[in-house]
Motif scaffolding. Sequence first.
Motif: not given
Lengths: 479, 303
Positions: A465, A469, A478
């Motif tokens: 994650q 980001e 993902k």
Amino acid sequence: MSSDKQQISSDIEAYLKEHENKDMLRFLTCGSVDDGKSTLIGRLLYDSKAIFEDQLSAAESESQMYGTTGNKIDMALLVDGLQSEREQGITIDVAYRFFTTEKRKYIIADTPGHEQYTRNMVTGASTADVAIILIDARKGILTQTRRHSYIVNLLGIEHVIIAINKMDLVDFSEAVFNDISKAYSELARELGIQNTYYIPVSALDGDNIVDKSKRTPWFKGKPLLELLDTIDISKEPKEEDLRFPVQYVNRPNLDFRGFCGTIAAGSVKVGDEITVLPSGKATKVKSIINAGDITEQYRNATTNEARAPMAVTLTTEDEVDISRGDMIVHTKNLPRVSNSLKVMLVWMDETPMEPGKTYDIKRATSVVTGNFEHINYKVDVNTYQREQVNKLKLNDIASCKMVLTQPIAADAYRENRLTGSFIVVDRITNNTVGAGMIVGVSRREEDIKKLTAREYTDAERALNQYIRENFPEWECKKI
Amino acid sequence: MITSKRLPHLKQLEAESIHILREVAAEFTNPVMMYSVGKDSSVMLHLALKAFAPAKPPFKFLHVDTLWKFREMIEFRDNRARELGFDLVVHSNSEGIEMNISPFEHGSKVHTDIMKTQALKQALTQGGYDAVIGGARRDEEKSRAKERIFSFRDEHHRWDPKKQRPELWNIYNTAIKKGESVRVFPISNWTELDIWQYIYLEEIPIPSLYFAKEREVVEYEGTKIMVDDDRVPEELKKKAKKEMVRFRTLGCYPLTGAINSTASTLPEIIKEMLLSTSSEREGRLIDKDQIGSMEKKKMEGYF
């Protein structure tokens, strides 16, 4: 050879020491009876002293019965095997012959050159490292030369020796040799044959077989036996390309469960992370037994590392379900897994191949059922023309789409001969009806999912994650 | 670090043979290994021990005893079976025993047919074996050069040269119907020299008959045979004398020719073989009957 004999007489133990570490080379001879193929093989065996006197005297007495060479011993009779074919004077099957030099042990696959015996040539070529293609100096490149070259290349033989034979019948003419060599090099280019070597020979008289012939002073290359002794057939092994088809599960008692097999490619070390295909389960190598190290007194010999083509037994850290037919590979270098493959198929049976019919497909140690859904095209081995057909007859070679009832881990034949090849077995007659080579793999979505489905820890998810980001330019997926 | 060096030839041959043995164990329900006590059998036994270690070979070992083998062979066989604990089955043709078949009286052809070929067929039928592992090599005889590694036999154990399956790469077709069987030859690609070198390197035990010693021998049908027991006819026994001899192959003693030799160690044997001008089958009376006799015997069911 005489220096060899001297050493045998004076210091046999030193001789044995040297011969412990000989290499082995398998080669194929292609040509018809008329090209003098059996004569060439007879000559190699005779000149390398693989023929004993009693065999020679048998050949002499047979020469009087069946021979075709007048007063000379018919070398072909030293090698033509079965009685029925000896009477017919033709070779009708694949025969294996052996001889040895100071450098190498040789296995010759002797196959006939007649059109109807493509099957035999494919068989002989399947295990060969080198091919010798015989060309009659008086005739030059014939249709059969094109056929032999196509099959040699199809079966992945990387070294081709062109023996231009019967030079004695063209007065050892350099011009004839050059013309044929030049014509063949164009053929080799057309097919994409990697390495070619040209030698002017007379198998009957022995010119340029063992020693350089005085009758071809213009020839700068090596005689045949010296060339065979020095051809470099080693391949740069890539450690990571481990392919270990599981052959046999060895479970003598509850404490030991070993997976036996022959390493088809690459190498494996204790502690390596491995994946079992097609299931996709992962574990680590706990121990390796190299069968070669086992002795009567030392039955528990283990090793830290093993490589192709060793026959070994692996044990794993975890109790994962592994059975015959599975393929063990390195987790960091997975091959493709699919049930839909593009293949080159050689048909070997009198009964034609029909698209859609179910056959047993044996690839390495696994047998799965499947069919040839579609024939893309058939190749004419003489003209290399492609044609559309709806079934395959004996000796036909074709590009097909093969669909299996279960996915397999499959490599292209060009990359791995042992995991990229398969045989086709008829489910009723049990005959081997075809042989095939994997060209490409179509990877299906569900196989990819199966392979990548793994459990991630919370820390790994957080890392994923964080990357997505903060570093969108990495295009991280993902999880 | 893995080097790019190729495995030496004996290690390549060894790995190939082990691959074949494991293929048999994995694919057949009731395989058996022929054990004839000779040097090739000794190598096969050794390979079987390697292939399945730490377990024992998962099949039986069959010896077809013609009752005319050298006495030492039988002793050696029983000792090996005891030391290694393998499962030995010994079979002799009881009909032949009743007929009192003797190679001296009935000749090599009848003896071999009844006590060897027929006995083998009986043993295979009784055992119900679906795979029979044998020690034949392709370099032994011309008709052997075309033999497959997995050689198909019909329900009468017959070999038909036209029905042999194409054999490619290292993929073996093991599919058979009930009653049919295959003969499997794991050391097909070994030569006599390979066998001897391997025995030397791996220190494999073999019967002492291979080594030269003073033995009582007599000329018989063109070869020198050993007086191994009292069944040798009196007129032959009278002519027997002691000579330094050894044997290149082992079989029935009245049919196995001795050669004069002083080679009493493995290197000396190998030396003698390398410098010799005759093939190992020359000492065997069975091949000399006629040209192509091995091919005929194979069709009848002899290995």
